[in-house]
Design an enzyme around this catalytic site. Structure first.
Site, PDB file in Angstrom:
ATOM      1  N   ALA A   1       0.816  -1.362   0.055  1.00  0.00           N
ATOM      2  CA  ALA A   1      -0.130  -0.124   0.017  1.00  0.00           C
ATOM      3  C   ALA A   1       0.973   1.161  -0.020  1.00  0.00           C
ATOM      4  O   ALA A   1       0.303   2.227   0.601  1.00  0.00           O
ATOM      5  CB  ALA A   1      -0.948   0.009   1.115  1.00  0.00           C
TER       6      ALA A   1
ATOM      7  N   ARG B   1      -2.336   7.655 -11.064  1.00  0.00           N
ATOM      8  CA  ARG B   1      -3.584   7.843 -12.074  1.00  0.00           C
ATOM      9  C   ARG B   1      -4.851   8.351 -11.248  1.00  0.00           C
ATOM     10  O   ARG B   1      -5.596   8.712 -12.005  1.00  0.00           O
ATOM     11  CB  ARG B   1      -3.686   6.350 -12.584  1.00  0.00           C
ATOM     12  CG  ARG B   1      -2.541   6.021 -13.730  1.00  0.00           C
ATOM     13  CD  ARG B   1      -2.505   4.501 -14.112  1.00  0.00           C
ATOM     14  NE  ARG B   1      -2.020   3.716 -12.846  1.00  0.00           N
ATOM     15  CZ  ARG B   1      -1.912   2.444 -13.251  1.00  0.00           C
ATOM     16  NH1 ARG B   1      -2.150   1.682 -14.322  1.00  0.00           N
ATOM     17  NH2 ARG B   1      -1.264   1.804 -12.209  1.00  0.00           N
TER      18      ARG B   1
ATOM     19  N   GLN C   1       8.280   1.713   3.380  1.00  0.00           N
ATOM     20  CA  GLN C   1       9.226   1.817   2.081  1.00  0.00           C
ATOM     21  C   GLN C   1       9.385   3.219   1.680  1.00  0.00           C
ATOM     22  O   GLN C   1       8.333   3.940   1.104  1.00  0.00           O
ATOM     23  CB  GLN C   1       8.176   0.900   0.983  1.00  0.00           C
ATOM     24  CG  GLN C   1       8.839   0.795  -0.271  1.00  0.00           C
ATOM     25  CD  GLN C   1       8.098   0.417  -1.582  1.00  0.00           C
ATOM     26  OE1 GLN C   1       6.968   0.735  -1.379  1.00  0.00           O
ATOM     27  NE2 GLN C   1       8.884  -0.055  -2.603  1.00  0.00           N
TER      28      GLN C   1
ATOM     29  N   GLY D   1       8.997  -0.143  -6.707  1.00  0.00           N
ATOM     30  CA  GLY D   1       8.310  -1.096  -7.233  1.00  0.00           C
ATOM     31  C   GLY D   1       7.560  -2.105  -6.377  1.00  0.00           C
ATOM     32  O   GLY D   1       8.083  -2.223  -5.204  1.00  0.00           O
TER      33      GLY D   1
ATOM     34  N   ASN E   1      -7.174   1.786 -10.235  1.00  0.00           N
ATOM     35  CA  ASN E   1      -6.114   2.467 -10.481  1.00  0.00           C
ATOM     36  C   ASN E   1      -6.412   4.050 -11.114  1.00  0.00           C
ATOM     37  O   ASN E   1      -5.606   5.047 -11.150  1.00  0.00           O
ATOM     38  CB  ASN E   1      -5.264   2.003 -11.663  1.00  0.00           C
ATOM     39  CG  ASN E   1      -4.666   0.561 -11.183  1.00  0.00           C
ATOM     40  OD1 ASN E   1      -3.888   0.594 -10.261  1.00  0.00           O
ATOM     41  ND2 ASN E   1      -5.022  -0.489 -11.777  1.00  0.00           N
TER      42      ASN E   1
HETATM   43  C1  UD1 Z   1       0.041  -4.806 -10.558  1.00  0.00           C
HETATM   44  C2  UD1 Z   1       1.003  -5.887 -10.892  1.00  0.00           C
HETATM   45  C3  UD1 Z   1       0.279  -6.545 -12.337  1.00  0.00           C
HETATM   46  C4  UD1 Z   1      -1.035  -6.797 -11.678  1.00  0.00           C
HETATM   47  C5  UD1 Z   1      -1.962  -5.616 -11.094  1.00  0.00           C
HETATM   48  C6  UD1 Z   1      -2.993  -6.316 -10.771  1.00  0.00           C
HETATM   49  C7  UD1 Z   1       3.197  -5.769 -10.675  1.00  0.00           C
HETATM   50  C8  UD1 Z   1       4.603  -5.133 -10.968  1.00  0.00           C
HETATM   51  N1  UD1 Z   1       2.210  -5.429 -11.386  1.00  0.00           N
HETATM   52  O1  UD1 Z   1       0.188  -3.784 -11.440  1.00  0.00           O
HETATM   53  O2  UD1 Z   1       0.832  -7.522 -12.629  1.00  0.00           O
HETATM   54  O3  UD1 Z   1      -1.805  -7.331 -12.872  1.00  0.00           O
HETATM   55  O4  UD1 Z   1      -1.073  -5.217 -10.116  1.00  0.00           O
HETATM   56  O5  UD1 Z   1      -3.899  -5.260 -10.006  1.00  0.00           O
HETATM   57  O6  UD1 Z   1       3.371  -6.053  -9.544  1.00  0.00           O
HETATM   58  N2  UD1 Z   1       3.023  -0.591  -4.398  1.00  0.00           N
HETATM   59  C9  UD1 Z   1       4.175  -0.344  -3.419  1.00  0.00           C
HETATM   60  N3  UD1 Z   1       5.090  -0.055  -3.252  1.00  0.00           N
HETATM   61  C10 UD1 Z   1       5.798   0.121  -4.612  1.00  0.00           C
HETATM   62  C11 UD1 Z   1       4.875   0.270  -5.978  1.00  0.00           C
HETATM   63  C12 UD1 Z   1       3.749  -0.112  -5.490  1.00  0.00           C
HETATM   64  O7  UD1 Z   1       3.418  -0.546  -2.154  1.00  0.00           O
HETATM   65  O8  UD1 Z   1       6.878   0.600  -4.782  1.00  0.00           O
HETATM   66  C13 UD1 Z   1       1.522  -1.111  -4.127  1.00  0.00           C
HETATM   67  C14 UD1 Z   1       0.669   0.013  -4.506  1.00  0.00           C
HETATM   68  O9  UD1 Z   1       0.463   0.695  -3.559  1.00  0.00           O
HETATM   69  C15 UD1 Z   1      -0.485  -1.056  -4.924  1.00  0.00           C
HETATM   70  C16 UD1 Z   1       0.150  -2.273  -5.398  1.00  0.00           C
HETATM   71  O10 UD1 Z   1       1.385  -2.261  -4.725  1.00  0.00           O
HETATM   72  O11 UD1 Z   1      -1.355  -1.011  -3.761  1.00  0.00           O
HETATM   73  C17 UD1 Z   1       0.377  -2.456  -6.972  1.00  0.00           C
HETATM   74  O12 UD1 Z   1       0.885  -1.251  -7.528  1.00  0.00           O
HETATM   75  P1  UD1 Z   1       0.475  -0.856  -8.848  1.00  0.00           P
HETATM   76  O13 UD1 Z   1       1.358   0.433  -9.046  1.00  0.00           O
HETATM   77  O14 UD1 Z   1      -1.176  -0.429  -8.601  1.00  0.00           O
HETATM   78  O15 UD1 Z   1       0.557  -1.801  -9.891  1.00  0.00           O
HETATM   79  P2  UD1 Z   1      -0.375  -2.214 -11.259  1.00  0.00           P
HETATM   80  O16 UD1 Z   1       0.276  -1.461 -12.178  1.00  0.00           O
HETATM   81  O17 UD1 Z   1      -1.759  -2.118 -10.772  1.00  0.00           O
HETATM   82 CA    CA Z   2      -2.750  -1.509  -9.393  1.00  0.00          CA
END
Ligand code: UD1
Ligand code: CA
Length: 455
Positions: free
Chosen positions: A10, A16, A77, A82, A232
């Site tokens: 999270a 977006r 974090q 990522g 998103n």
């Molecule tokens: C991610 C998946 C994708 C999947 C989709 C499903 C990855 C690389 N991709 O993409 O394969 O189809 O979810 O919904 O994981 N977050 C962190 N720290 C970070 C980055 C993100 O905690 O550094 C958290 C975000 O807050 C979020 C979750 O991880 O809750 C997913 O991140 P998000 O950027 O929404 O990934 P998607 O592009 O949706």
């Molecule tokens: Ca997502």
């Protein structure tokens, strides 16, 4: 020692969403997204001693999230590099806690249910790496599941997916729900790179890396189950909120709540509406609001953390916040009950009446155009139109008390602190600055003079 735990990712910004609020605090039906995910995981990860084995990785807006969820076990974090990096950041804590298997879930899946979590855990079995997949007509920006001869080969992010190289897009996507063996993952994580279109460390790379190491990797296909859809963008948030709303409304109808214009009734996930209650849309009931059997809520009302007891009637355009309407009370139309308003049974509050931190005794009436703040009003008292408790002197708040069966004439200002005794009568238009003894009549206004009219 804990052996299984859940980890919610999270920390992301939710770019977006174009909002200053972190994505997991975006609200659906009055509750932040994270509350839904926590509620779904809670039954699966509450330990025998009542403690929850649920952690959240926080980063963007971490202080705001922590403030909204006091008691949440958070791992920071600092830089959001990522989802793979988020997991790597959490790993030391998980190992310290003796977690052997961790359920990892994206924080942006508000439709998540305990049921789908349980089904996924059962099907994931003892695989070193398991993930849930969905089969969507429009795969959009989801990571693509690449299979070779039916077996999972990799998850490739949408940006990096190339049909010419990875094979046809089948519409099977990664849902963002994983069950991972902590020690296996600890060996693989250092090998995740960020050489991809986003320059991020992807948790999804664990799949190909695990397979290369000969680990058991399992993709659990959940069909088109809506409970795993991610949010998103504002458009997706609106869509998820509507799906949730429909889910709650269907549950209410099935349980025996009468809803008129159900398509316009919005009830939050933590509100409790008893069978036999009746609600007309458009209407919003949020927070821990509670509506008892036989209570009626007319259209255009908004309730936040409020209680409506048996037989009470909330008429149109009323607004209740942390207030309670007792049994058989009548509220509105156009009433405003602010925090601490308590209406005892059979009392009435009419149009353009505002109560704040005030108790209206049994059978008491305040039917028109009044402000009653920091006040105690006795049983069967009658509060005339335009009565105002002047509770604020510019610095402090003061209380007004009005006795049982007292009668306050129209357009009276009660300058607090002040008390009107039981059965007392206050003449219309009075400005009451001194206590009125029980049973007495107080008139505090200019005396009327009638003079001959000049010709
Ligand atoms: C991610 C998946 C994708 C999947 C989709 C499903 C990855 C690389 N991709 O993409 O394969 O189809 O979810 O919904 O994981 N977050 C962190 N720290 C970070 C980055 C993100 O905690 O550094 C958290 C975000 O807050 C979020 C979750 O991880 O809750 C997913 O991140 P998000 O950027 O929404 O990934 P998607 O592009 O949706
Ligand atoms: Ca997502």
């Amino acid at each position: 020692m804990t052996h299984s735990a859940a980890l919610i990712l999270a920390a992301g910004k939710g770019t977006r969403m174009h909002s200053a609020r972190p994505k997991v605090l975006q609200e659906l039906l009055g509750e932040p997204m994270l509350a839904y995910v926590l509620a779904a995981l809670r039954p699966l990860y509450t330990q025998a001693d009542g403690r929850e084995a649920v952690w959240a990785v926080l980063g963007h807006g971490a202080d705001m999230v922590a403030a909204a969820f006091p008691g949440l076990s958070a791992i920071r974090q600092e830089q959001q590099l990522g989802t793979g990096h988020a997991l790597a950041t959490a790993l030391p804590t998980l190992r310290e806690q003796g977690v052997a298997r961790v359920l990892v879930v994206n924080g942006d899946v508000p439709l998540l249910t305990t049921d789908i979590g349980r089904r996924f855990l059962a099907e994931a079995g003892d695989a070193a790496i398991a993930f849930a997949s969905l089969s969507l007509e429009d795969a959009g920006a989801y990571g693509r599941v690449v299979r070779k001869g039916g077996d999972v080969a990799a998850i490739v992010e949408a940006k990096d997916f190339d049909a010419a190289f990875h094979g046809p897009d089948t519409g099977e996507v990664n849902a963002g729900l994983y069950l991972l063996d902590v020690e296996a993952v600890a060996r693989l994580l250092p090998r995740i790179g960020n050489n991809n279109k986003s320059g991020e460390y992807y948790i999804t790379d664990l799949v190909a890396l695990g397979l290369a190491d000969g680990l058991c990797v399992r993709g659990v296909n959940c069909g088109a189950d809506e409970s795993l859809l991610g949010v998103n963008s504002p458009a997706e948030l609106a869509r998820m909120e509507e799906l949730l709303r429909g889910r709650i409304v269907r549950q209410l109808l099935a349980s025996g709540v009468t809803l008129h214009a159900p398509e316009l009734v919005r009830v939050g996930p933590f509100a409790e509406i008893a069978p036999g209650a009746e609600i007309t849309g458009p209407c919003e009931l949020y927070g821990h609001s509670q509506v008892e059997a036989g209570a009626r809520i007319e259209s255009h009302c908004v309730l936040q953390d409020s209680v409506v007891r048996k037989g009470a009637r909330i008429r149109s355009f009323s607004h209740l916040e942390r207030a309670e309407a007792g049994e058989n009370t009548v509220v509105g139309p156009f009433a405003r009950l602010r925090p601490g308003a308590l209406l005892e049974p059979e009392s009435h509050v009419g149009n353009f009446v505002e109560l704040k931190n005030a108790r209206l005794g049994p059978g008491a009436k305040a039917n028109h155009l009044s402000y009653l703040g920091d006040a105690e009003i006795g049983a069967a008292a009658n509060i005339g139109a335009g009565t105002i408790t002047c509770n604020y002197d510019g610095k402090h708040k003061h209380r007004t008390s009005i006795g049982a069966h007292a009668f306050i004439g129209s357009n009276t200002a009660l300058v607090a602190p002040v008390a009107v005794g039981d059965g007392a009568l206050v003449g219309a238009g009075s400005v009451i600055t001194k206590d009125v003894p029980a049973g007495e009549l107080a008139v505090a206004r200019g005396r009327q003079k009638n003079l001959p009219r000049k010709k």
